[in-house]
Design a protein around this motif. Structure first.
Motif, PDB file in Angstrom:
ATOM      1  N   PHE A  96       0.835  -1.208   0.000  1.00 38.30           N
ATOM      2  CA  PHE A  96       0.000   0.000   0.000  1.00 38.30           C
ATOM      3  C   PHE A  96       0.870   1.258   0.000  1.00 38.30           C
ATOM      4  O   PHE A  96       0.608   2.199  -0.763  1.00 38.30           O
ATOM      5  CB  PHE A  96      -0.937  -0.007   1.215  1.00 38.30           C
ATOM      6  CG  PHE A  96      -1.738   1.244   1.350  1.00 38.30           C
ATOM      7  CD1 PHE A  96      -2.867   1.449   0.565  1.00 38.30           C
ATOM      8  CD2 PHE A  96      -1.370   2.229   2.249  1.00 38.30           C
ATOM      9  CE1 PHE A  96      -3.606   2.622   0.668  1.00 38.30           C
ATOM     10  CE2 PHE A  96      -2.098   3.400   2.369  1.00 38.30           C
ATOM     11  CZ  PHE A  96      -3.223   3.596   1.578  1.00 38.30           C
ATOM     12  N   CYS A  97       1.892   1.292   0.851  1.00 40.53           N
ATOM     13  CA  CYS A  97       2.749   2.480   0.954  1.00 40.53           C
ATOM     14  C   CYS A  97       3.483   2.773  -0.352  1.00 40.53           C
ATOM     15  O   CYS A  97       3.706   3.943  -0.686  1.00 40.53           O
ATOM     16  CB  CYS A  97       3.738   2.319   2.103  1.00 40.53           C
ATOM     17  SG  CYS A  97       2.952   2.427   3.733  1.00 40.53           S
ATOM     18  N   LYS A  98       3.859   1.732  -1.093  1.00 36.05           N
ATOM     19  CA  LYS A  98       4.509   1.948  -2.391  1.00 36.05           C
ATOM     20  C   LYS A  98       3.602   2.730  -3.329  1.00 36.05           C
ATOM     21  O   LYS A  98       4.060   3.519  -4.144  1.00 36.05           O
ATOM     22  CB  LYS A  98       4.904   0.610  -3.024  1.00 36.05           C
ATOM     23  CG  LYS A  98       6.142   0.019  -2.428  1.00 36.05           C
ATOM     24  CD  LYS A  98       6.521  -1.280  -3.122  1.00 36.05           C
ATOM     25  CE  LYS A  98       7.717  -1.885  -2.425  1.00 36.05           C
ATOM     26  NZ  LYS A  98       8.038  -3.213  -2.925  1.00 36.05           N
ATOM     27  N   GLU A  99       2.307   2.506  -3.216  1.00 34.56           N
ATOM     28  CA  GLU A  99       1.338   3.211  -4.048  1.00 34.56           C
ATOM     29  C   GLU A  99       1.014   4.597  -3.470  1.00 34.56           C
ATOM     30  O   GLU A  99       1.074   5.604  -4.169  1.00 34.56           O
ATOM     31  CB  GLU A  99       0.044   2.393  -4.175  1.00 34.56           C
ATOM     32  CG  GLU A  99       0.218   1.041  -4.813  1.00 34.56           C
ATOM     33  CD  GLU A  99       0.726   1.127  -6.241  1.00 34.56           C
ATOM     34  OE1 GLU A  99       0.231   1.983  -7.004  1.00 34.56           O
ATOM     35  OE2 GLU A  99       1.621   0.336  -6.588  1.00 34.56           O
ATOM     36  N   GLU A 119       5.239   4.782   6.552  1.00 34.55           N
ATOM     37  CA  GLU A 119       5.380   3.345   6.324  1.00 34.55           C
ATOM     38  C   GLU A 119       6.051   2.649   7.506  1.00 34.55           C
ATOM     39  O   GLU A 119       5.947   1.441   7.654  1.00 34.55           O
ATOM     40  CB  GLU A 119       6.105   3.058   5.014  1.00 34.55           C
ATOM     41  CG  GLU A 119       7.557   3.462   4.984  1.00 34.55           C
ATOM     42  CD  GLU A 119       8.180   3.345   3.598  1.00 34.55           C
ATOM     43  OE1 GLU A 119       7.460   3.124   2.598  1.00 34.55           O
ATOM     44  OE2 GLU A 119       9.408   3.479   3.524  1.00 34.55           O
ATOM     45  N   LYS A 120       6.696   3.418   8.370  1.00 36.86           N
ATOM     46  CA  LYS A 120       7.339   2.847   9.564  1.00 36.86           C
ATOM     47  C   LYS A 120       6.353   2.676  10.721  1.00 36.86           C
ATOM     48  O   LYS A 120       6.671   2.025  11.711  1.00 36.86           O
ATOM     49  CB  LYS A 120       8.506   3.727  10.013  1.00 36.86           C
ATOM     50  CG  LYS A 120       9.594   3.887   8.985  1.00 36.86           C
ATOM     51  CD  LYS A 120      10.380   2.625   8.824  1.00 36.86           C
ATOM     52  CE  LYS A 120      11.565   2.881   7.899  1.00 36.86           C
ATOM     53  NZ  LYS A 120      12.146   1.673   7.395  1.00 36.86           N
ATOM     54  N   ASN A 177      -1.196   9.752  -2.441  1.00 34.96           N
ATOM     55  CA  ASN A 177      -1.758   9.549  -3.770  1.00 34.96           C
ATOM     56  C   ASN A 177      -3.089   8.799  -3.610  1.00 34.96           C
ATOM     57  O   ASN A 177      -3.126   7.574  -3.577  1.00 34.96           O
ATOM     58  CB  ASN A 177      -0.788   8.772  -4.657  1.00 34.96           C
ATOM     59  CG  ASN A 177      -1.238   8.746  -6.093  1.00 34.96           C
ATOM     60  OD1 ASN A 177      -2.426   8.742  -6.388  1.00 34.96           O
ATOM     61  ND2 ASN A 177      -0.268   8.737  -7.004  1.00 34.96           N
ATOM     62  N   SER A 178      -4.154   9.572  -3.470  1.00 33.96           N
ATOM     63  CA  SER A 178      -5.479   8.977  -3.226  1.00 33.96           C
ATOM     64  C   SER A 178      -5.920   8.068  -4.362  1.00 33.96           C
ATOM     65  O   SER A 178      -6.522   7.020  -4.119  1.00 33.96           O
ATOM     66  CB  SER A 178      -6.524  10.075  -3.008  1.00 33.96           C
ATOM     67  OG  SER A 178      -6.317  10.701  -1.782  1.00 33.96           O
ATOM     68  N   ASP A 179      -5.631   8.464  -5.597  1.00 37.22           N
ATOM     69  CA  ASP A 179      -6.052   7.635  -6.734  1.00 37.22           C
ATOM     70  C   ASP A 179      -5.454   6.235  -6.645  1.00 37.22           C
ATOM     71  O   ASP A 179      -6.155   5.232  -6.776  1.00 37.22           O
ATOM     72  CB  ASP A 179      -5.658   8.283  -8.065  1.00 37.22           C
ATOM     73  CG  ASP A 179      -6.475   9.520  -8.381  1.00 37.22           C
ATOM     74  OD1 ASP A 179      -7.594   9.656  -7.832  1.00 37.22           O
ATOM     75  OD2 ASP A 179      -6.001  10.362  -9.159  1.00 37.22           O
ATOM     76  N   ALA A 206      -4.148   4.835  -3.960  1.00 38.61           N
ATOM     77  CA  ALA A 206      -4.606   4.200  -2.719  1.00 38.61           C
ATOM     78  C   ALA A 206      -5.995   3.591  -2.913  1.00 38.61           C
ATOM     79  O   ALA A 206      -6.269   2.485  -2.442  1.00 38.61           O
ATOM     80  CB  ALA A 206      -4.611   5.219  -1.582  1.00 38.61           C
ATOM     81  N   GLU A 207      -6.861   4.301  -3.617  1.00 40.58           N
ATOM     82  CA  GLU A 207      -8.218   3.805  -3.860  1.00 40.58           C
ATOM     83  C   GLU A 207      -8.198   2.601  -4.789  1.00 40.58           C
ATOM     84  O   GLU A 207      -8.945   1.627  -4.579  1.00 40.58           O
ATOM     85  CB  GLU A 207      -9.079   4.928  -4.433  1.00 40.58           C
ATOM     86  CG  GLU A 207      -9.366   6.001  -3.393  1.00 40.58           C
ATOM     87  CD  GLU A 207      -9.600   7.387  -3.976  1.00 40.58           C
ATOM     88  OE1 GLU A 207      -9.942   7.499  -5.173  1.00 40.58           O
ATOM     89  OE2 GLU A 207      -9.433   8.358  -3.218  1.00 40.58           O
ATOM     90  N   LYS A 208      -7.353   2.633  -5.804  1.00 36.51           N
ATOM     91  CA  LYS A 208      -7.236   1.484  -6.704  1.00 36.51           C
ATOM     92  C   LYS A 208      -6.685   0.275  -5.958  1.00 36.51           C
ATOM     93  O   LYS A 208      -7.097  -0.857  -6.213  1.00 36.51           O
ATOM     94  CB  LYS A 208      -6.345   1.829  -7.894  1.00 36.51           C
ATOM     95  CG  LYS A 208      -7.030   2.721  -8.897  1.00 36.51           C
ATOM     96  CD  LYS A 208      -6.121   3.087 -10.048  1.00 36.51           C
ATOM     97  CE  LYS A 208      -6.842   4.078 -10.953  1.00 36.51           C
ATOM     98  NZ  LYS A 208      -5.936   4.817 -11.808  1.00 36.51           N
ATOM     99  N   PHE A 209      -5.765   0.508  -5.040  1.00 29.92           N
ATOM    100  CA  PHE A 209      -5.186  -0.581  -4.258  1.00 29.92           C
ATOM    101  C   PHE A 209      -6.276  -1.370  -3.541  1.00 29.92           C
ATOM    102  O   PHE A 209      -6.247  -2.590  -3.486  1.00 29.92           O
ATOM    103  CB  PHE A 209      -4.172  -0.024  -3.251  1.00 29.92           C
ATOM    104  CG  PHE A 209      -3.473  -1.079  -2.456  1.00 29.92           C
ATOM    105  CD1 PHE A 209      -2.322  -1.693  -2.937  1.00 29.92           C
ATOM    106  CD2 PHE A 209      -3.954  -1.482  -1.215  1.00 29.92           C
ATOM    107  CE1 PHE A 209      -1.683  -2.686  -2.209  1.00 29.92           C
ATOM    108  CE2 PHE A 209      -3.325  -2.475  -0.478  1.00 29.92           C
ATOM    109  CZ  PHE A 209      -2.182  -3.076  -0.976  1.00 29.92           C
TER     110      PHE A 209
END
Length: 180
Positions: free
Chosen positions: A59-62, A75-76, A133-135, A137-140
């Motif tokens: 998730f954090c990568k996105e 992410e930590k 990046n909400s877009d 995050a939402e796709k994830f």
């Protein structure tokens, strides 16, 4: 802890211990969020708890890619909580239109503040994150159309106590019976 003590102690935490947060404590924070008031009792929120390290890493990568990398510190955190918006009931959306105020966002703010104050009361630290990046995050999470991740709340045991930030005086931010 007394409420004013919790309010005075709450800070945005950006460094966390490498220690998992107990589900009981996460649920206690979410219960506080659930009890928040909302316009027309619309309760326009849904929370996605991200506490599986592999899911959180992916998730954090996105969410923190590109220009959003400045919030990578999150992410930590052992837990991320994604606040998903719902535009609310017809009545509250009508109010949004006429008042030109997005009441569902106000409601999410109230609910989120309940969450972070309960976390503070339980000895946990939080950081409210709007820069993501909400877009992606939402796709994830394959969110349905009309749903949006408005913000994240990083949650965990603080590695250090952040210093207090300066606050304006009451005299500077308050006037009675007129605007000064």
């Amino acid at each position: 802890m007394e409420l004013m003590d919790v309010i005075k102690a709450r800070r945005s935490v950006r460094k966390y211990q490498d220690k998992p947060v107990e589900r009981e404590k996460i649920n206690a924070c979410l219960e506080a969020a659930r009890l928040a008031p909302s316009a027309c009792n619309s309760q326009p929120w849904h929370y996605i708890v991200i506490d599986d390290p592999k899911v959180k890493e992916a998730f954090c990568k996105e969410a923190f890619s590109g220009v959003y990398a400045m919030t990578k510190f999150a992410e930590k955190a052992p837990v991320l909580i994604a606040a998903v918006s719902d535009k609310g009931s017809f009545t509250s959306r009508l109010g949004n239109f006429f008042r030109r105020t997005e009441f569902y966002l106000v409601d999410q703010g109230i609910s989120g503040e309940h969450l972070v104050l309960r976390a503070q009361d339980l000895g946990l630290g939080t950081c409210w994150i709007g820069w993501l990046n909400s877009d992606k995050a939402e796709k994830f999470f394959h969110l349905p159309k009309g749903k949006k991740i408005e913000h994240l709340i990083a949650l965990g045991y603080p590695a250090e106590e952040p210093a207090p930030r300066p606050r304006e005086t009451l005299e500077h931010i308050v006037s009675y019976n007129e605007y000064k």
